[in-house]
Structures are given as structure tokens and as C-alpha cells.
Design a protein around this motif. Structure first.
Motif, PDB file in Angstrom:
ATOM      1  N   ASN A 192      42.625  38.602  46.703  1.00 50.68           N
ATOM      2  CA  ASN A 192      41.310  37.959  48.464  1.00 50.68           C
ATOM      3  C   ASN A 192      40.340  37.401  47.564  1.00 50.68           C
ATOM      4  O   ASN A 192      39.882  37.916  47.191  1.00 50.68           O
ATOM      5  N   GLU A 193      39.772  36.941  48.415  1.00 50.92           N
ATOM      6  CA  GLU A 193      38.498  36.761  48.134  1.00 50.92           C
ATOM      7  C   GLU A 193      37.110  38.105  47.729  1.00 50.92           C
ATOM      8  O   GLU A 193      36.110  37.629  46.687  1.00 50.92           O
ATOM      9  N   SER A 194      37.313  38.914  48.698  1.00 48.13           N
ATOM     10  CA  SER A 194      36.736  40.014  48.409  1.00 48.13           C
ATOM     11  C   SER A 194      36.879  40.301  47.049  1.00 48.13           C
ATOM     12  O   SER A 194      35.849  42.387  46.387  1.00 48.13           O
ATOM     13  N   GLY A 195      38.175  40.168  45.969  1.00 46.09           N
ATOM     14  CA  GLY A 195      38.343  41.088  44.933  1.00 46.09           C
ATOM     15  C   GLY A 195      39.664  41.626  45.322  1.00 46.09           C
ATOM     16  O   GLY A 195      39.456  42.513  44.248  1.00 46.09           O
ATOM     17  N   ALA A 196      39.365  42.468  46.456  1.00 44.64           N
ATOM     18  CA  ALA A 196      41.066  43.560  45.933  1.00 44.64           C
ATOM     19  C   ALA A 196      42.122  42.952  46.699  1.00 44.64           C
ATOM     20  O   ALA A 196      42.423  41.425  46.505  1.00 44.64           O
ATOM     21  N   LEU A 197      42.880  43.733  45.730  1.00 51.26           N
ATOM     22  CA  LEU A 197      44.038  43.270  45.638  1.00 51.26           C
ATOM     23  C   LEU A 197      45.028  42.851  47.159  1.00 51.26           C
ATOM     24  O   LEU A 197      44.640  43.828  47.857  1.00 51.26           O
ATOM     25  N   ASP A 198      45.951  41.703  46.903  1.00 49.91           N
ATOM     26  CA  ASP A 198      46.489  40.967  48.343  1.00 49.91           C
ATOM     27  C   ASP A 198      47.848  41.537  47.834  1.00 49.91           C
ATOM     28  O   ASP A 198      48.440  40.281  47.265  1.00 49.91           O
ATOM     29  N   GLY A 211      44.301  42.479  36.054  1.00 52.34           N
ATOM     30  CA  GLY A 211      44.058  43.561  38.278  1.00 52.34           C
ATOM     31  C   GLY A 211      43.740  44.447  38.041  1.00 52.34           C
ATOM     32  O   GLY A 211      43.684  44.624  39.063  1.00 52.34           O
ATOM     33  N   ALA A 212      43.953  45.715  37.033  1.00 57.87           N
ATOM     34  CA  ALA A 212      43.544  46.968  37.278  1.00 57.87           C
ATOM     35  C   ALA A 212      42.058  47.296  37.500  1.00 57.87           C
ATOM     36  O   ALA A 212      41.672  47.761  38.158  1.00 57.87           O
ATOM     37  N   ILE A 213      41.213  46.341  36.547  1.00 58.21           N
ATOM     38  CA  ILE A 213      39.791  46.711  36.902  1.00 58.21           C
ATOM     39  C   ILE A 213      39.085  46.238  38.193  1.00 58.21           C
ATOM     40  O   ILE A 213      38.719  47.060  39.249  1.00 58.21           O
ATOM     41  N   ALA A 214      39.665  45.244  38.721  1.00 59.63           N
ATOM     42  CA  ALA A 214      40.023  44.585  40.302  1.00 59.63           C
ATOM     43  C   ALA A 214      40.026  45.377  41.703  1.00 59.63           C
ATOM     44  O   ALA A 214      39.977  45.256  42.331  1.00 59.63           O
ATOM     45  N   ALA A 215      41.589  46.400  41.241  1.00 59.96           N
ATOM     46  CA  ALA A 215      42.083  47.106  41.776  1.00 59.96           C
ATOM     47  C   ALA A 215      41.249  48.688  42.023  1.00 59.96           C
ATOM     48  O   ALA A 215      41.484  48.500  42.942  1.00 59.96           O
ATOM     49  N   GLY A 216      40.564  48.649  41.114  1.00 64.17           N
ATOM     50  CA  GLY A 216      39.604  50.343  40.975  1.00 64.17           C
ATOM     51  C   GLY A 216      38.207  49.734  41.492  1.00 64.17           C
ATOM     52  O   GLY A 216      37.500  51.088  42.287  1.00 64.17           O
ATOM     53  N   MET A 217      38.056  48.621  41.884  1.00 69.02           N
ATOM     54  CA  MET A 217      36.578  48.300  42.326  1.00 69.02           C
ATOM     55  C   MET A 217      36.407  49.343  44.042  1.00 69.02           C
ATOM     56  O   MET A 217      36.180  49.654  44.130  1.00 69.02           O
ATOM     57  N   GLY A 218      37.310  48.497  44.702  1.00 70.33           N
ATOM     58  CA  GLY A 218      36.447  48.546  45.858  1.00 70.33           C
ATOM     59  C   GLY A 218      37.149  50.121  46.686  1.00 70.33           C
ATOM     60  O   GLY A 218      36.115  50.965  47.165  1.00 70.33           O
ATOM     61  N   ALA A 235      36.900  52.532  36.183  1.00 70.40           N
ATOM     62  CA  ALA A 235      37.658  51.402  37.819  1.00 70.40           C
ATOM     63  C   ALA A 235      39.117  51.106  36.724  1.00 70.40           C
ATOM     64  O   ALA A 235      39.774  51.049  37.842  1.00 70.40           O
ATOM     65  N   ALA A 236      39.157  50.953  35.721  1.00 73.75           N
ATOM     66  CA  ALA A 236      40.816  50.630  35.356  1.00 73.75           C
ATOM     67  C   ALA A 236      41.898  52.357  35.686  1.00 73.75           C
ATOM     68  O   ALA A 236      42.748  52.132  35.937  1.00 73.75           O
ATOM     69  N   HIS A 257      46.563  52.226  41.353  1.00 67.96           N
ATOM     70  CA  HIS A 257      46.978  50.545  42.614  1.00 67.96           C
ATOM     71  C   HIS A 257      47.345  49.691  42.281  1.00 67.96           C
ATOM     72  O   HIS A 257      48.063  50.029  43.308  1.00 67.96           O
ATOM     73  N   LEU A 258      47.323  49.670  41.259  1.00 68.14           N
ATOM     74  CA  LEU A 258      48.274  48.511  40.811  1.00 68.14           C
ATOM     75  C   LEU A 258      49.640  48.591  40.189  1.00 68.14           C
ATOM     76  O   LEU A 258      50.095  47.352  41.402  1.00 68.14           O
TER      77      LEU A 258
END
Length: 371
Positions: free
Chosen positions: A25-31, A58-65, A82-83, A89-90
Motif C-alpha cells: 500500500n502507500e505506506s509500504g506495507a503488504l496489501d 517485496g521481502a524487504i518491504a514486508a519486513g519494514m513494518g 528486513a528480508a 510474512h510475504l
């Protein structure tokens, strides 16, 4: 005559690559809603008899939150951390989405080192093939947890091209946030849409940008990956994830990249040229470069002016011209120590056991005919 778009629409074995922007999504979390829509389209294609392999960023983005990171990390250790969280999570989100259809997913994490080793590449191929055979959907991603900056594919676009060729896919679908290839940024006035790419000449005036906020690959990476897959004999459709229903339907969207059968590389030559780890370097004189780039000619010791590295017989070596230009790659027939004594010599000047080609034509792949 069947058009390329019809060929892609009817392809039995498809690799679908999804960029990070398609999954968050716009905040970078998995949608999950975005992923559900993607899975719905994939399931519709599977119902038509196709086998689908997903290459998912998306693995790194999924770990950011979960780690409380507001921005994509820049240092390698933080990216790997993060990955390591995000990969779990991914996979869970993909698994839950496909479970709605009673389907299992299998996670396949690869590094450049895996693709660079012929044996490990074959193992990956066998794993993906077996997952398909038993009805599971392989979810492939680069293993960012262990990959170093020196041993990365660079982006999942390139990974998808290598996977598509490795498993002999019938089509590669590259999905991102842009509906097609344009001559320049489509937001700019006068940007021209390109419906198909047959050769590199169709890309002469194209200005492709880099990645976005959450991803690593931009349009330049996608074009490079599309040309790479096409050279391996896999046709490509490039479009936006918003068009996934049409992309996996009649394929009448986006930009298609044609293969060129007369220039298709066999599986070994593709692997050697684009995936294998090179263990050394051979430097050639101009005459040898001319012979090698014409094709069908083995490389002999007389045309080699220098070597670098501690390679062994059977290793893959990089082949360079007089001005260090990249000519190609091949499987060398001699250890570096022995080859050093043979440089520049004609066959009659060599011992009997040294008179075979340094790189046989069957195990030599050059860049001269790339799309």
C-alpha cells in the motif's frame, strides 16, 4: 498465423514477475487485498490449463513494518534483517491467498550463486518442476537474507528472466506500475507508447528510468530482463499489475518482446553467458575476436594474449577483446597454469595433449548476436 499475443495468451507454462509496488500500500506495507486480486487472476489462468510460477519481490518491504523501519534500509545488514522478517510474512500472505482456492504454495529462495553453479541451478529447476507437478505454486524470490552486493541478481526482473529460461517457460509476464513501455516517462507530454519490440533497433530512442520508492528495478531493468528472456527463447509481455486480468487473458495489453529463433541460445549457452560464475578471464587478439564472434569457431591458444585468475579445466571464463571489451564466455579446457604456457602458440608448437581447442565452439557463447 498465430500472433505473439495469442501465443502468450495460450502459453502453458508462465512465469509472472511482480514488483514490490504491486504488492504494497502507500505506506509500504503488504496489501492482502492487492495480493488476493492477483491470485484471483492467476487462478483463472490455472483453470485454463496453464502452470504458473510467481517471481515475487517485496521481502524487504514486508519486513519494514514489523521492524519499525520508516524508510527502506540502505546498508546491507539492515536489508538482510528486513528480508529475514519479510520473507516469512510475504510467504504467509501468498499462502493465505492461494489457500482460498485450496492451493498450496512453495517458497523458492535463490541467490546468484545458486544460478551460477550448474548443479545448483539444476536442483532449483527440479524443485520448481516438482512443485508444479504436484499442483503447488512456486513463489520465487531472491534470497536477500544471505545475498551480498557482489552476489545478487540485482533485481527480480533479471531473476525472472533467468528462471523463465531455466524452466523452459512458454512466456514471461512482467508486471509493475506502468501499463507499457514508452519512449520516455509516460507522465511527460508526447511520450510514445511502444506496442512491440522485435530487435534492439526498436529501443534506440527509449529512455527508461530506475526503481521507485519501495523497489530496486525500474523500466530499464524490465527492458533488460525482457531482452534477456527473449534471447533465451521466452516471449515477454510487459504491463501494469492493474491489467493482470487482461495480461493473463487475451494478452491484448502492454508491450510484447519477440524472440528471434535464429539467434536463440541453447540452455547451456544461456546459462554460461548470463548466469554462471566466471572463474577467470581470457584476453584475445583482434583476429581471435573476429573468429569467435562469427560463430561456430573454437578458440585456439594462438589467439589468446593473456589470462587472469586461478581457473581449472571445466570452469567458465570471461572472454575479452584487445580493449577489454566483453566478447563472451566459455568452458575452458585447461587449468590456468597449463594454459599460461600455451599462449600465442600454433597447434604444431604445442604438445600432443595440448592441441585441442582451449574453448570448443559447442561450449562458447558470445554477445555478438544479442537482441
Amino acid at each position: 498465423m498465430v500472433s505473439l499475443r495469442e501465443e502468450i495468451a495460450n502459453a502453458r507454462r508462465i512465469v509472472i514477475k511482480l514488483g514490490t509496488s504491486s504488492l504494497v500500500n502507500e505506506s509500504g506495507a503488504l496489501d492482502p487485498a492487492k495480493i488476493d486480486r492477483i491470485v484471483d487472476a492467476i487462478e483463472n489462468r490455472i483453470a485454463r490449463g496453464s502452470q504458473v510460477i510467481v517471481v515475487s519481490s517485496g521481502a524487504i518491504a514486508a519486513g519494514m513494518g514489523p521492524l519499525g523501519l520508516a524508510a527502506r534500509p540502505r546498508d546491507l545488514a539492515s536489508k538482510q534483517a528486513a528480508a529475514s522478517v519479510g520473507q516469512i510474512h510475504l510467504a504467509q500472505v501468498w499462502g493465505r491467498s492461494f489457500a482460498r482456492y485450496g492451493r498450496t504454495v512453495g517458497q523458492v529462495l535463490l541467490t546468484q550463486a545458486d544460478a551460477g553453479s550448474r548443479e545448483r541451478a539444476r536442483n532449483a529447476q527440479r524443485t520448481i518442476d516438482r512443485l508444479r507437478q504436484i499442483g503447488a505454486v512456486p513463489i520465487v524470490n531472491e534470497n536477500d537474507t544471505v545475498a551480498t552486493s557482489e552476489m545478487r541478481f540485482g533485481d527480480n526482473d533479471r531473476l525472472s528472466a533467468i528462471v523463465a529460461t531455466l524452466i523452459s517457460a512458454d512466456a514471461l509476464v512482467l508486471l509493475s506500475d506502468v501499463d507499457a513501455l514508452y519512449g520516455r516517462n509516460p507522465a511527460e507530454p508526447g511520450a510514445t507508447r511502444i506496442d512491440e519490440v522485435r530487435t534492439g533497433n526498436d529501443l534506440t530512442d527509449v529512455q527508461a528510468g530506475d526503481g521507485g520508492v519501495f523497489g530496486t528495478g525500474g523500466m530499464a531493468a524490465k527492458v533488460s530482463a525482457a531482452r534477456l528472456a527473449a534471447r533465451g527463447g521466452v516471449p515477454v509481455l510487459l504491463t501494469a499489475t492493474a491489467n493482470i486480468d487482461a495480461a493473463l487473458g487475451d494478452a491484448q495489453v502492454g508491450t510484447v518482446f519477440h524472440t528471434r529463433p535464429e539467434r536463440k541460445l541453447n540452455a547451456w549457452k544461456f546459462w554460461a553467458l548470463y548466469a554462471a560464475d566466471a572463474e577467470g578471464v581470457l584476453r584475445l587478439d583482434a583476429g581471435a575476436v573476429d573468429a569467435v564472434t562469427r560463430g561456430g569457431t573454437s578458440l585456439l591458444a594462438v589467439g589468446i594474449t593473456g589470462i587472469e585468475g586461478e581457473f581449472h579445466a571445466g570452469d567458465i571464463v570471461e572472454i575479452l577483446g584487445p580493449d577489454s571489451e566483453a566478447i563472451g564466455r566459455g568452458e575452458v579446457a585447461y587449468d590456468a597454469a597449463e594454459l599460461a604456457t600455451m599462449l600465442g602458440k600454433h597447434s604444431e608448437e604445442l604438445a600432443e595433449h595440448q592441441r585441442r581447442a582451449v574453448v570448443h565452439a559447442d561450449y562458447l557463447s558470445n554477445y555478438a548476436s544479442r537482441l
